[in-house]
Design a protein around this motif. Structure first.
Motif, PDB file in Angstrom:
ATOM      1  N   ASN A  67      13.333  88.598 -34.868  1.00  0.00           N
ATOM      2  CA  ASN A  67      12.428  88.989 -33.791  1.00  0.00           C
ATOM      3  C   ASN A  67      10.986  88.611 -34.110  1.00  0.00           C
ATOM      4  OD1 ASN A  67      11.881  90.831 -31.284  1.00  0.00           O
ATOM      5  ND2 ASN A  67      10.494  91.571 -32.862  1.00  0.00           N
ATOM      6  N   ASN A  68      10.549  88.879 -35.334  1.00  0.00           N
ATOM      7  CA  ASN A  68       9.170  88.567 -35.703  1.00  0.00           C
ATOM      8  C   ASN A  68       8.924  87.067 -35.768  1.00  0.00           C
ATOM      9  OD1 ASN A  68       8.976  91.296 -35.901  1.00  0.00           O
ATOM     10  ND2 ASN A  68       8.489  91.369 -38.061  1.00  0.00           N
ATOM     11  N   LEU A  69       9.914  86.314 -36.202  1.00  0.00           N
ATOM     12  CA  LEU A  69       9.771  84.862 -36.229  1.00  0.00           C
ATOM     13  C   LEU A  69       9.596  84.322 -34.813  1.00  0.00           C
ATOM     14  CD1 LEU A  69       9.804  82.189 -37.763  1.00  0.00           C
ATOM     15  CD2 LEU A  69      12.302  82.226 -37.631  1.00  0.00           C
ATOM     16  N   SER A  99      14.328  77.006 -27.037  1.00  0.00           N
ATOM     17  CA  SER A  99      15.780  76.875 -27.229  1.00  0.00           C
ATOM     18  C   SER A  99      16.197  77.339 -28.621  1.00  0.00           C
ATOM     19  CB  SER A  99      16.207  75.418 -27.018  1.00  0.00           C
ATOM     20  OG  SER A  99      15.893  74.993 -25.710  1.00  0.00           O
ATOM     21  N   ASP A 100      15.411  76.979 -29.640  1.00  0.00           N
ATOM     22  CA  ASP A 100      15.725  77.414 -31.000  1.00  0.00           C
ATOM     23  C   ASP A 100      15.601  78.927 -31.126  1.00  0.00           C
ATOM     24  OD1 ASP A 100      16.171  76.735 -33.920  1.00  0.00           O
ATOM     25  OD2 ASP A 100      14.245  77.774 -34.062  1.00  0.00           O
ATOM     26  N   SER A 101      14.611  79.516 -30.481  1.00  0.00           N
ATOM     27  CA  SER A 101      14.443  80.975 -30.535  1.00  0.00           C
ATOM     28  C   SER A 101      15.609  81.689 -29.862  1.00  0.00           C
ATOM     29  CB  SER A 101      13.128  81.372 -29.863  1.00  0.00           C
ATOM     30  OG  SER A 101      12.021  80.812 -30.551  1.00  0.00           O
ATOM     31  N   LEU A 102      16.078  81.155 -28.752  1.00  0.00           N
ATOM     32  CA  LEU A 102      17.233  81.764 -28.085  1.00  0.00           C
ATOM     33  C   LEU A 102      18.491  81.657 -28.948  1.00  0.00           C
ATOM     34  CD1 LEU A 102      16.678  80.548 -24.415  1.00  0.00           C
ATOM     35  CD2 LEU A 102      16.552  82.897 -25.244  1.00  0.00           C
ATOM     36  N   ARG A 103      18.657  80.533 -29.637  1.00  0.00           N
ATOM     37  CA  ARG A 103      19.816  80.406 -30.535  1.00  0.00           C
ATOM     38  C   ARG A 103      19.734  81.405 -31.687  1.00  0.00           C
ATOM     39  NH1 ARG A 103      19.112  74.806 -29.513  1.00  0.00           N
ATOM     40  NH2 ARG A 103      17.819  74.616 -31.397  1.00  0.00           N
ATOM     41  N   LYS A 104      18.556  81.625 -32.205  1.00  0.00           N
ATOM     42  CA  LYS A 104      18.419  82.606 -33.285  1.00  0.00           C
ATOM     43  C   LYS A 104      18.732  84.011 -32.789  1.00  0.00           C
ATOM     44  CE  LYS A 104      15.228  80.350 -36.505  1.00  0.00           C
ATOM     45  NZ  LYS A 104      15.526  78.992 -36.113  1.00  0.00           N
TER      46      LYS A 104
END
Length: 672
Positions: A274-276, A286-291
């Motif tokens: 979440n913090n990242l 897109s990368d944040s949604l995958r994480k």
């Protein structure tokens, strides 16, 4: 051929052996429990119950062993099957319900039981999980007299979660406990320092907690990976401190390392993800949604936090993760998924306003600002105790949608911020945009009245009065503006206020303006300037150096004016090998232009001698003006010359011209 050996006769089946004595079974049961062999302990307990059904000790051992082996469903079944036993299993049942996250049911079971130390400690854990931090802190304070291990850790955690971080140090002094007595307590106290914005102190204490934890866990012979997992919360919190200190690159690197290595417990991993995402913002959506997808339940089609994460995160942490998910979907323009997720959030967090704000954000993104304003306004009327942030959001939505009056009305309903300069400026701008000049003036008057009676160190009265005077002067209220300027001049002798007062009064009372003008300090260099003569001139002319009046005053004082220094002429720098005495012919000014655009360009003429040949091979093409055959026969010498000429013409025109290829045209263009 050798004879086959005879098969040995099979031994007769022995009759059923009697079970071992019950004392031996309990000895074996105790040995398995001491060795943490809980699965074997359950088997031995079942053997005891087969010999002595309803044995309370065997049932208790079985239930505890099942709980220790994380077989909560089987433990509840064992409790249900032992209802005929006189022993009360309510505490164990409440604990199993707590492990299943059935917190309300667990609390109901505990309320029917006597208040013992274990039950009170479990109740405090349940209240902490439910977000009822004040009640949790009260129970922990009641248990302080009982010497319970790690109670101070729970107490400090409850105080921080309840928003009472300022009480942590007093509590530690009261129970005479050092912050570094354990790495868990040091971690919790560091969290309280973060709440108090003492980031540097928190960073030092977190580093100390990590060192103490490393030493403690190493002495317990834990593997390196297990130690890193145990200390993962400290690593995440250190990265969070760096993030608050503005060291975003260092914080992002720490979060990325934690996520990629996957050596952290579920709550720490969720917080790191979440913090990242918060550090990245709208970048790499897109990368944040995958994480974030790593945190959801694997079998669920919708976004739903995994059970292990959902059980251990606080309601505030879970709400933040879901809110960030919605914001990422809005940035990615995935409106269907955002709308679907927002629809279930009110049921998950019924006491919070964040789901409503996210619904409003979705409506605004869908160009339905009016519907968002209506929804926020209705909620503010129904729940006035939660209306502050809702009204602020409504004001922002209305201002962005071009509805200044609605924005001003929403902002005016938040009473505790009406006197703040930022609020006053926003209200005045909104009302002025809406055409309500009198309303804007009333806002300024109300703010001035508040600051005149306020007993605060941060005095903003002069700032607001100066802005109010400027506003009223701009809208034709000279008398009120002059009154405000006059108050400012009398109170603190502000030069800007004095200038404004003179400018304002000069329109109505010149004598009064001249009287105030005498309070202004004279400007240097204007001693010999005649104002009447200056007005009769056509205008000021630029003069090098000082003015004549300034020169005269300088001569009277015995000062001489310094001459302006002449700029030093620098020699021009020439290219290497260039002789300025013999420069040679000047370069062609058109050397950078294409050849077709130069003035000297002449296109090639077409060859008109080449004529088209028609007919069979060897045919002679005669011109219309060529003499006939009879005329040719009459003059033999001329005919021979004509034949030679015509045949020469045929040989020249026998092969037609070929068009130029594209590649050659490109080459010729480059050459030109």
């Amino acid at each position: 051929m050798a004879p086959k050996p005879k098969e040995k006769p099979k031994a007769a089946a022995s009759p059923l052996q009697p079970p071992p004595p019950i004392e031996d079974l309990f000895t074996s049961l105790n040995r398995h429990i001491q060795r943490s062999e809980f699965t074997q302990a359950v088997k031995v307990a079942n053997q005891v119950l087969s010999v002595a059904p309803g044995d309370e000790d065997a049932i208790r051992c079985k239930v505890v062993a099942l709980i220790k082996a994380d077989k909560i469903e089987e433990a509840l079944s064992a409790i249900q099957s032992s209802q005929k036993v006189s022993f009360d299993f309510s505490f164990y049942k409440a604990y199993c319900l707590y492990r299943q996250n059935k917190l309300d049911e667990a609390l109901e079971v505990l309320e029917k039981q006597d208040k013992t130390q274990p039950s009170m400690l479990l109740e405090s854990q349940i209240l902490y999980r439910l977000g009822k931090m004040d009640a949790c802190v009260d129970i922990c304070r009641n248990l302080q007299k009982a010497k319970i291990d790690s109670l101070e850790i729970n107490l400090v955690a409850g105080l921080i979660s309840a928003g009472r971080a300022s009480e942590v140090q007093g509590t530690l002094d009261a129970i005479k406990t050092k912050a570094t007595s354990s790495f868990e307590l040091a971690y919790n106290i560091a969290c309280s320092l973060i709440e108090g914005n003492k980031l540097k102190d928190a960073e030092k204490l977190l580093l100390t907690a990590r060192r103490i934890g490393q030493e403690t866990l190493t002495e317990e012979n834990l593997a390196d990976d297990d130690i890193e997992i145990e200390l993962a919360p400290i690593a995440v919190q250190l990265a969070y401190v760096h993030q608050l200190l503005g060291q975003t690159q260092e914080a992002s690197g720490a979060y990325t390392d934690i996520v990629n290595r996957n050596l952290a417990d579920e709550p720490s991993l969720a917080v790191a993800v979440n913090n990242l995402i918060a550090v990245k913002g709208p970048k790499e959506i897109s990368d944040s949604l995958r994480k974030l997808d790593r945190l959801k339940e694997k079998d669920s089609q919708k976004f739903e936090l995994a059970r292990a994460i959902d059980l251990k995160l606080s309601p505030k942490q879970k709400e933040t993760i879901y809110a960030n998910r919605v914001l990422l979907l809005l940035h990615a323009n995935k409106m269907d998924q955002a709308r679907e997720l927002v629809a279930v959030l009110p049921e998950m967090f019924p006491d919070n306003v964040m789901p409503l704000l996210l619904q409003a954000a979705v409506l605004v993104r869908e160009n339905k600002a009016g519907k968002a304003e209506e929804m926020l306004g209705q909620f503010a009327e129904r729940f006035p105790e939660k209306s502050k942030i809702i009204l602020l959001a409504r004001a922002q939505v209305a201002a962005a949608a071009g509805h200044p009056q609605i924005a001003a009305d929403s902002l005016a309903k938040v009473p505790d911020i009406q006197h703040l300069p930022a609020t006053v400026a926003t209200l005045v701008a909104l009302k002025e945009r809406a055409g309500d000049i009198n309303g804007a003036a009333a806002v300024l008057d109300s703010a001035i009245k508040w600051w005149k009676t306020a007993m605060t160190e941060d005095d903003q009265l002069s700032v607001i009065m100066r802005e109010a005077a400027s506003f009223k002067l701009r809208h034709g209220k000279e008398e009120e503006a002059a009154h405000l300027y006059e108050e400012l001049v009398k109170s603190n002798g502000n030069i800007e206020a004095l200038v404004g007062l003179i400018t304002t009064v000069a329109h109505a009372n010149v004598e009064k303006a001249e009287a105030y003008e005498k309070q202004l300090k004279p400007l240097p260099g204007l001693k010999g300037v005649d104002g009447d003569a200056l007005e009769k001139t056509s205008g000021a002319k630029p003069v090098d150096g000082a003015s004549r009046a300034g020169l005269a005053e300088a001569q009277e004082d015995g000062k001489t004016k310094e001459k302006l220094k002449k700029k030093r002429k620098r020699k021009p720098r020439y290219p290497k090998g260039f002789d300025p005495a013999n420069p040679g012919p000047p370069p062609d000014p058109e050397r950078w232009l294409p050849r077709r655009e130069r003035s000297s360009y002449r296109p090639k003429r077409k060859d008109k001698r080449a004529a088209q040949v028609r007919g069979s091979q060897g045919a002679v093409v005669r011109d219309k003006n060529e003499p006939s055959a009879s005329a040719t026969n009459s003059n033999t010498s001329n005919s021979r010359s004509n034949q030679a000429t015509s045949s020469k013409g045929v040989s020249q025109s026998a092969e037609p011209s070929r068009p130029q290829s594209k590649s050659s045209r490109k080459k010729s263009r480059n050459i030109n």
